[in-house]
Scaffold this motif. Sequence first.
Motif, PDB file in Angstrom:
ATOM      1  N   ASP A 181       2.836   3.644 -12.560  1.00 33.06           N
ATOM      2  CA  ASP A 181       2.875   5.105 -12.585  1.00 33.06           C
ATOM      3  C   ASP A 181       4.132   5.547 -11.838  1.00 33.06           C
ATOM      4  O   ASP A 181       4.245   5.349 -10.621  1.00 33.06           O
ATOM      5  CB  ASP A 181       1.629   5.683 -11.911  1.00 33.06           C
ATOM      6  CG  ASP A 181       0.347   5.311 -12.645  1.00 33.06           C
ATOM      7  OD1 ASP A 181       0.384   5.224 -13.885  1.00 33.06           O
ATOM      8  OD2 ASP A 181      -0.681   5.093 -11.973  1.00 33.06           O
ATOM      9  N   PRO A 210       2.745   4.619  -2.151  1.00 34.17           N
ATOM     10  CA  PRO A 210       3.808   4.663  -3.155  1.00 34.17           C
ATOM     11  C   PRO A 210       5.097   4.058  -2.634  1.00 34.17           C
ATOM     12  O   PRO A 210       5.362   4.067  -1.428  1.00 34.17           O
ATOM     13  CB  PRO A 210       3.977   6.158  -3.421  1.00 34.17           C
ATOM     14  CG  PRO A 210       3.553   6.813  -2.144  1.00 34.17           C
ATOM     15  CD  PRO A 210       2.426   5.961  -1.616  1.00 34.17           C
ATOM     16  N   ARG A 245       4.208  18.229  -6.926  1.00 37.74           N
ATOM     17  CA  ARG A 245       2.865  18.810  -6.917  1.00 37.74           C
ATOM     18  C   ARG A 245       2.801  20.119  -7.686  1.00 37.74           C
ATOM     19  O   ARG A 245       1.766  20.466  -8.248  1.00 37.74           O
ATOM     20  CB  ARG A 245       2.408  19.003  -5.472  1.00 37.74           C
ATOM     21  CG  ARG A 245       2.107  17.681  -4.769  1.00 37.74           C
ATOM     22  CD  ARG A 245       1.901  17.840  -3.282  1.00 37.74           C
ATOM     23  NE  ARG A 245       1.617  16.541  -2.655  1.00 37.74           N
ATOM     24  CZ  ARG A 245       1.803  16.277  -1.378  1.00 37.74           C
ATOM     25  NH1 ARG A 245       2.293  17.210  -0.570  1.00 37.74           N
ATOM     26  NH2 ARG A 245       1.517  15.075  -0.903  1.00 37.74           N
ATOM     27  N   LYS A 294       0.838  -1.193   0.000  1.00 37.07           N
ATOM     28  CA  LYS A 294       0.000   0.000   0.000  1.00 37.07           C
ATOM     29  C   LYS A 294       0.877   1.249   0.000  1.00 37.07           C
ATOM     30  O   LYS A 294       1.932   1.281   0.626  1.00 37.07           O
ATOM     31  CB  LYS A 294      -0.910   0.008   1.229  1.00 37.07           C
ATOM     32  CG  LYS A 294      -1.928  -1.137   1.249  1.00 37.07           C
ATOM     33  CD  LYS A 294      -2.803  -1.056   2.485  1.00 37.07           C
ATOM     34  CE  LYS A 294      -3.818  -2.197   2.496  1.00 37.07           C
ATOM     35  NZ  LYS A 294      -4.692  -2.145   3.704  1.00 37.07           N
ATOM     36  N   GLU A 309       1.017  14.028  -8.320  1.00 34.48           N
ATOM     37  CA  GLU A 309       0.757  13.735  -6.916  1.00 34.48           C
ATOM     38  C   GLU A 309       1.492  12.461  -6.500  1.00 34.48           C
ATOM     39  O   GLU A 309       1.102  11.355  -6.886  1.00 34.48           O
ATOM     40  CB  GLU A 309      -0.742  13.574  -6.668  1.00 34.48           C
ATOM     41  CG  GLU A 309      -1.107  13.195  -5.234  1.00 34.48           C
ATOM     42  CD  GLU A 309      -0.420  14.058  -4.190  1.00 34.48           C
ATOM     43  OE1 GLU A 309       0.366  13.493  -3.388  1.00 34.48           O
ATOM     44  OE2 GLU A 309      -0.647  15.288  -4.189  1.00 34.48           O
ATOM     45  N   ALA A 364       1.472  10.778  -3.783  1.00 33.18           N
ATOM     46  CA  ALA A 364       0.670   9.809  -3.031  1.00 33.18           C
ATOM     47  C   ALA A 364      -0.102   8.867  -3.945  1.00 33.18           C
ATOM     48  O   ALA A 364      -0.489   7.769  -3.533  1.00 33.18           O
ATOM     49  CB  ALA A 364      -0.297  10.543  -2.102  1.00 33.18           C
ATOM     50  N   GLU A 365      -0.318   9.280  -5.189  1.00 35.26           N
ATOM     51  CA  GLU A 365      -1.102   8.473  -6.123  1.00 35.26           C
ATOM     52  C   GLU A 365      -0.237   7.657  -7.081  1.00 35.26           C
ATOM     53  O   GLU A 365      -0.759   6.903  -7.897  1.00 35.26           O
ATOM     54  CB  GLU A 365      -2.042   9.382  -6.921  1.00 35.26           C
ATOM     55  CG  GLU A 365      -3.066  10.102  -6.044  1.00 35.26           C
ATOM     56  CD  GLU A 365      -3.887  11.112  -6.809  1.00 35.26           C
ATOM     57  OE1 GLU A 365      -3.628  11.276  -8.041  1.00 35.26           O
ATOM     58  OE2 GLU A 365      -4.769  11.751  -6.208  1.00 35.26           O
ATOM     59  N   ALA A 366       1.063   7.787  -6.991  1.00 35.85           N
ATOM     60  CA  ALA A 366       1.969   7.071  -7.892  1.00 35.85           C
ATOM     61  C   ALA A 366       2.335   5.707  -7.317  1.00 35.85           C
ATOM     62  O   ALA A 366       2.207   5.459  -6.115  1.00 35.85           O
ATOM     63  CB  ALA A 366       3.229   7.896  -8.130  1.00 35.85           C
ATOM     64  N   ASN A 367       2.805   4.823  -8.184  1.00 37.03           N
ATOM     65  CA  ASN A 367       3.358   3.544  -7.722  1.00 37.03           C
ATOM     66  C   ASN A 367       4.809   3.702  -7.294  1.00 37.03           C
ATOM     67  O   ASN A 367       5.253   3.090  -6.313  1.00 37.03           O
ATOM     68  CB  ASN A 367       3.282   2.502  -8.838  1.00 37.03           C
ATOM     69  CG  ASN A 367       1.883   2.257  -9.320  1.00 37.03           C
ATOM     70  OD1 ASN A 367       1.589   2.454 -10.495  1.00 37.03           O
ATOM     71  ND2 ASN A 367       0.982   1.828  -8.435  1.00 37.03           N
ATOM     72  N   THR A 376       4.290   7.191   3.161  1.00 34.20           N
ATOM     73  CA  THR A 376       4.547   5.764   2.976  1.00 34.20           C
ATOM     74  C   THR A 376       5.649   5.285   3.901  1.00 34.20           C
ATOM     75  O   THR A 376       6.484   6.083   4.355  1.00 34.20           O
ATOM     76  CB  THR A 376       4.952   5.488   1.511  1.00 34.20           C
ATOM     77  OG1 THR A 376       5.128   4.086   1.324  1.00 34.20           O
ATOM     78  CG2 THR A 376       6.242   6.207   1.157  1.00 34.20           C
TER      79      THR A 376
END
Length: 502
Positions: A331, A296, A427, A294, A432, A434-437, A455
């Motif tokens: 991503d 990035p 940003r 869970k 973003e 937080a939304e990337a792998n 993370t």
Amino acid sequence: MKIAVGGLIQESNTFSEAISTLDDFKRYFYRIGDQMEETLQAENELAGFYRAAREQEVTLIPTIFAHAVSSGKIGRRMLDELKAVLFEQLDRYSSYDGVLFALHGAWVAEDCDDADGEILSAIREKVGRSVPVVITLDSHANVTQSMVDQVDGLIGYRTFPHTDYAETGYRAAKLLFSIVRGEIQPSVRLKKVPMIVPAENHQTYRGPMAELWAEARQGEECGVSLATSLFAVQPWLDIAEMGCSAVVVGTDPNLAEEEADRLAAMMWSKRRQFEVALYTVPAIVELLADPQAKGPLVASDSADSPGAGSPGDSNFVLRELLALGAERRYDCLLSMVDGPAARKAVSAGAGRAVKLRVGHTISTSVGSAIDVEGVVAHVGNGAFRFGGGTVAGLVANMGQCAVVQIGRLSLLLMENPTFTGDPAMYRSVGLEPAEANFVLVKSANQFRAEYERLTDRIYILDTPGASTANLTRLPFRNIPRPMYPFDDSAFGKPAASWESTS
């Protein structure tokens, strides 16, 4: 009470091919005279100086406060220009009751290993021996005997990632005011430790540095020390007077000496605890495949960290990710300093397909450019404001910048290096973390202040570059020997120094 106040702050990396210029300071933070008091929104040492002065109704006389992103050595002409501005401002007044000055402590000129010591010697010559001088230093300073000989007090950061810039300035100011009022007559004692250890494990909230700071605070609480500073030196300096150190400011010189010895010996005893696990890019891509993970995955290419003086222009991670086809599956957010590529992408404009050669425009001895194709997703002027991870309130200047989309991989290209450890950088261009792998940062440790909020999947990469964590890769020639980790076996011999604390 009239106190001259200022600062010249930059960290050098003697292995870096980057060249530091005056523009590096003017792009980041450069204030002269009354401009200093007009721009106190940043939580830096200067803000702490003024906060203490207001509380104690002390008059501060501003000179120059200049701060630049880390780089290679500074040129002699540039250093002399900065000194000339400082002394021009000092000359506006005939006398001072004290001097309060912020330095980094690991600043190297092309013809001087100890640029900070040179600045302090010049200040001391200017104001005389009777005027107290107190300085602040980064906790990665390479403290020299010359620095200690020129000052009446010395205060280093206590946190890494660094978050106590203003607090350090505040503490230094209060110390100086007490000296000027005759309330204390401190002695400064330095103890060098023959070790260089990776910055990736210097954090002060856990691990060996946290344990060392707990001991240092005990010494302060029992009155042995007025102010203790621990310096796990930044390890990318190939200079003669190199090494970690403990510095104690105390009213009893003998007790201060004993405390510095005690902490230095303890630092030495923990040397192996600073070792860091390093990962290859293929190993990181395997971790990305974990379906249970869970948040990035944040990978640090600390070997190319602008915050450690590297150019920030390495394409090593990009090259490896593309070779593994990661751009088709994940991503990914990456950044790179490449002025020509950034300008070409900006010129093409958002939405346009581009073919670019990217990487190693400066560090040509480490690697070469690669060809990429993508679509320009964003263009900008490169300005963004740091959050809490670097110096809160300061504005970064990436210059012209563009995001080039290569499959699911977003490559942020910029003209100028900047500290990359704050998510605000991504940003600012519409990405973003937080939304990337996968998120690439180029920072040894400072990035943890912000990214650990996103993370717990954080890894350090084993990559080539001027600020690598794999210190044995670097061609050290000028440091004192023996030195850990290069000569560890030598310290076991009966005649070797430090053998009693091994």
